[in-house]
Design a protein around this motif. Structure first.
Motif, PDB file in Angstrom:
ATOM      1  N   ALA A  63       0.469   3.330  -6.450  1.00  0.00           N
ATOM      2  CA  ALA A  63       1.593   3.389  -5.509  1.00  0.00           C
ATOM      3  C   ALA A  63       1.616   2.097  -4.705  1.00  0.00           C
ATOM      4  O   ALA A  63       0.567   1.497  -4.448  1.00  0.00           O
ATOM      5  CB  ALA A  63       1.463   4.593  -4.579  1.00  0.00           C
ATOM      6  N   HIS A  64       2.805   1.682  -4.341  1.00  0.00           N
ATOM      7  CA  HIS A  64       2.932   0.514  -3.464  1.00  0.00           C
ATOM      8  C   HIS A  64       4.222   0.625  -2.673  1.00  0.00           C
ATOM      9  O   HIS A  64       5.132   1.378  -3.038  1.00  0.00           O
ATOM     10  CB  HIS A  64       2.915  -0.785  -4.278  1.00  0.00           C
ATOM     11  CG  HIS A  64       4.252  -1.155  -4.865  1.00  0.00           C
ATOM     12  ND1 HIS A  64       4.781  -0.524  -5.982  1.00  0.00           N
ATOM     13  CD2 HIS A  64       5.185  -2.074  -4.483  1.00  0.00           C
ATOM     14  CE1 HIS A  64       5.958  -1.050  -6.267  1.00  0.00           C
ATOM     15  NE2 HIS A  64       6.245  -1.981  -5.375  1.00  0.00           N
ATOM     16  N   HIS A  65       4.285  -0.097  -1.577  1.00  0.00           N
ATOM     17  CA  HIS A  65       5.496  -0.144  -0.761  1.00  0.00           C
ATOM     18  C   HIS A  65       5.563  -1.503  -0.077  1.00  0.00           C
ATOM     19  O   HIS A  65       4.661  -1.862   0.692  1.00  0.00           O
ATOM     20  CB  HIS A  65       5.481   0.969   0.299  1.00  0.00           C
ATOM     21  CG  HIS A  65       6.800   1.165   0.966  1.00  0.00           C
ATOM     22  ND1 HIS A  65       6.943   1.616   2.255  1.00  0.00           N
ATOM     23  CD2 HIS A  65       8.072   0.962   0.519  1.00  0.00           C
ATOM     24  CE1 HIS A  65       8.211   1.694   2.569  1.00  0.00           C
ATOM     25  NE2 HIS A  65       8.922   1.300   1.529  1.00  0.00           N
ATOM     26  N   LEU A  66       6.606  -2.263  -0.389  1.00  0.00           N
ATOM     27  CA  LEU A  66       6.748  -3.600   0.178  1.00  0.00           C
ATOM     28  C   LEU A  66       7.052  -3.547   1.668  1.00  0.00           C
ATOM     29  O   LEU A  66       7.732  -2.635   2.140  1.00  0.00           O
ATOM     30  CB  LEU A  66       7.856  -4.368  -0.542  1.00  0.00           C
ATOM     31  CG  LEU A  66       7.664  -4.647  -2.034  1.00  0.00           C
ATOM     32  CD1 LEU A  66       8.818  -5.494  -2.553  1.00  0.00           C
ATOM     33  CD2 LEU A  66       6.341  -5.338  -2.294  1.00  0.00           C
ATOM     34  N   ALA A  82      10.596  -2.169  -5.272  1.00  0.00           N
ATOM     35  CA  ALA A  82      10.305  -2.084  -3.838  1.00  0.00           C
ATOM     36  C   ALA A  82       9.185  -1.104  -3.536  1.00  0.00           C
ATOM     37  O   ALA A  82       8.435  -1.274  -2.566  1.00  0.00           O
ATOM     38  CB  ALA A  82      11.559  -1.679  -3.066  1.00  0.00           C
ATOM     39  N   HIS A  83       9.069  -0.066  -4.369  1.00  0.00           N
ATOM     40  CA  HIS A  83       8.077   0.972  -4.092  1.00  0.00           C
ATOM     41  C   HIS A  83       7.782   1.755  -5.365  1.00  0.00           C
ATOM     42  O   HIS A  83       8.640   1.919  -6.231  1.00  0.00           O
ATOM     43  CB  HIS A  83       8.603   1.945  -3.028  1.00  0.00           C
ATOM     44  CG  HIS A  83      10.019   2.365  -3.244  1.00  0.00           C
ATOM     45  ND1 HIS A  83      10.396   3.295  -4.199  1.00  0.00           N
ATOM     46  CD2 HIS A  83      11.177   1.948  -2.670  1.00  0.00           C
ATOM     47  CE1 HIS A  83      11.710   3.446  -4.179  1.00  0.00           C
ATOM     48  NE2 HIS A  83      12.225   2.634  -3.256  1.00  0.00           N
ATOM     49  N   SER A  84       6.571   2.215  -5.495  1.00  0.00           N
ATOM     50  CA  SER A  84       6.201   3.116  -6.591  1.00  0.00           C
ATOM     51  C   SER A  84       5.446   4.290  -5.992  1.00  0.00           C
ATOM     52  O   SER A  84       4.912   4.199  -4.879  1.00  0.00           O
ATOM     53  CB  SER A  84       5.353   2.389  -7.643  1.00  0.00           C
ATOM     54  OG  SER A  84       4.184   1.842  -7.050  1.00  0.00           O
ATOM     55  N   GLY A 131      14.650   5.899  -6.261  1.00  0.00           N
ATOM     56  CA  GLY A 131      15.357   4.755  -6.833  1.00  0.00           C
ATOM     57  C   GLY A 131      16.862   4.950  -6.824  1.00  0.00           C
ATOM     58  O   GLY A 131      17.620   4.025  -6.490  1.00  0.00           O
ATOM     59  N   ILE A 132      17.328   6.148  -7.185  1.00  0.00           N
ATOM     60  CA  ILE A 132      18.763   6.433  -7.172  1.00  0.00           C
ATOM     61  C   ILE A 132      19.312   6.349  -5.749  1.00  0.00           C
ATOM     62  O   ILE A 132      20.401   5.812  -5.516  1.00  0.00           O
ATOM     63  CB  ILE A 132      19.033   7.819  -7.785  1.00  0.00           C
ATOM     64  CG1 ILE A 132      18.738   7.790  -9.288  1.00  0.00           C
ATOM     65  CG2 ILE A 132      20.467   8.253  -7.533  1.00  0.00           C
ATOM     66  CD1 ILE A 132      18.811   9.141  -9.961  1.00  0.00           C
TER      67      ILE A 132
END
Length: 276
Positions: free
Chosen positions: A160-163, A178-180, A192-193
């Protein structure tokens, strides 16, 4: 500093100010395009502090860029299960594995499902088409069915990540860029949607106002509307992941009991589905 200029898109800002002392007024809240800065920050910060016994350094750490390797791998493949309802999605938890079945429509083929199976890296190294049926037996027992694989196995590491920032002048990122997020709640595509919808709204608003769609001020409005919501979901799913990885038998018992209560109470179950 706020500077009046015709070169930037118009932004609706609502200042909430305490004026009990006119000589020294205090800003209570700042609402930009209907989004309350005070409310969103208060809820997020309070949650972090409460879960860390009021430790302020935990809050500072949480505000940094979020990145986490779950030390897991997801295996995905297609299966055929005649005994199950082809219109229902199912998720099974077994120790530190999460086995998700989602209906898969492919022409006239019936009772097909797409599998996303999260597992520790050690198990993933041992799993292959040759021994797949053996590893599936525990889920067949839980679901009272026979699971037949109909495709090859694909795999991808889970993280997981978040910019910290989504935008720069003329450039912005959305969705997985931008994020996972861990797939256990199936929220990756929803986030994402939602990003795409909000960005499209802001671009349409700029076009209607004959503004430059690449202006940083415009793109930051998209970031403002999405970043806090995305962060909350990512941290919430991370909390759920940690909960399901617990070895403590009392925590497992409480977790499983809670899920059974939600499953039996229709109004709670519907509320969960609406937010999924």
């Amino acid at each position: 500093v706020l500077v009046a200029t015709s070169n930037r898109p118009e932004v609706k800002i609502d200042w909430r100010i305490y004026t009990k002392n006119p000589v020294n007024p205090l800003i209570r809240d700042l609402i930009i395009e209907g989004l309350s800065l005070a409310r969103t920050q208060k809820e997020e910060f309070a949650s972090i502090l409460n879960s860390n016994d009021g430790e302020i350094n935990a809050l500072f750490k949480a505000l940094e860029n979020f990145s986490k390797d779950y030390e897991q791998v997801a295996k995905t493949f297609l299966v055929k299960i005649p005994e199950l309802n082809p219109d229902e999605a199912i998720q099974v938890f077994h120790e530190k594995e999460i086995f998700a079945l989602m209906p898969y429509k492919n022409g006239a083929e019936m009772n097909q499902f797409s599998v996303v199976w999260s597992m520790p890296k050690e198990l993933a190294l041992d799993l292959s088409l040759d021994n797949l049926s053996t590893h599936l037996q525990k889920f067949e027992k839980k679901l009272s069915c026979k699971i037949q694989a109909t495709s090859e196995l694909l795999s991808f590491p889970l993280s997981a990540h978040h910019l910290d920032e989504y935008c720069d002048q003329g450039v912005c990122v959305i969705a997985d860029a931008a994020h996972s997020i861990h797939p256990l709640a199936g929220q990756g595509i929803n986030l994402g949607i939602s990003d795409a919808i909000i960005l499209a709204e802001e671009i349409e608003r700029a076009i209607n106002a004959e503004k430059d769609i690449g202006q940083l001020a415009l793109l930051k409005k998209y970031e403002l509307r999405r970043k806090t919501l995305n962060a909350s979901m990512i941290k919430g799913v991370d909390f759920l992941f940690n909960l399901f990885q617990q070895d403590n038998p009392y925590l497992r018992l409480g977790r499983n009991s809670g899920l059974k209560v939600v499953d039996k109470l229709s109004f709670l179950k519907k509320n969960f589905i609406l937010h999924a």
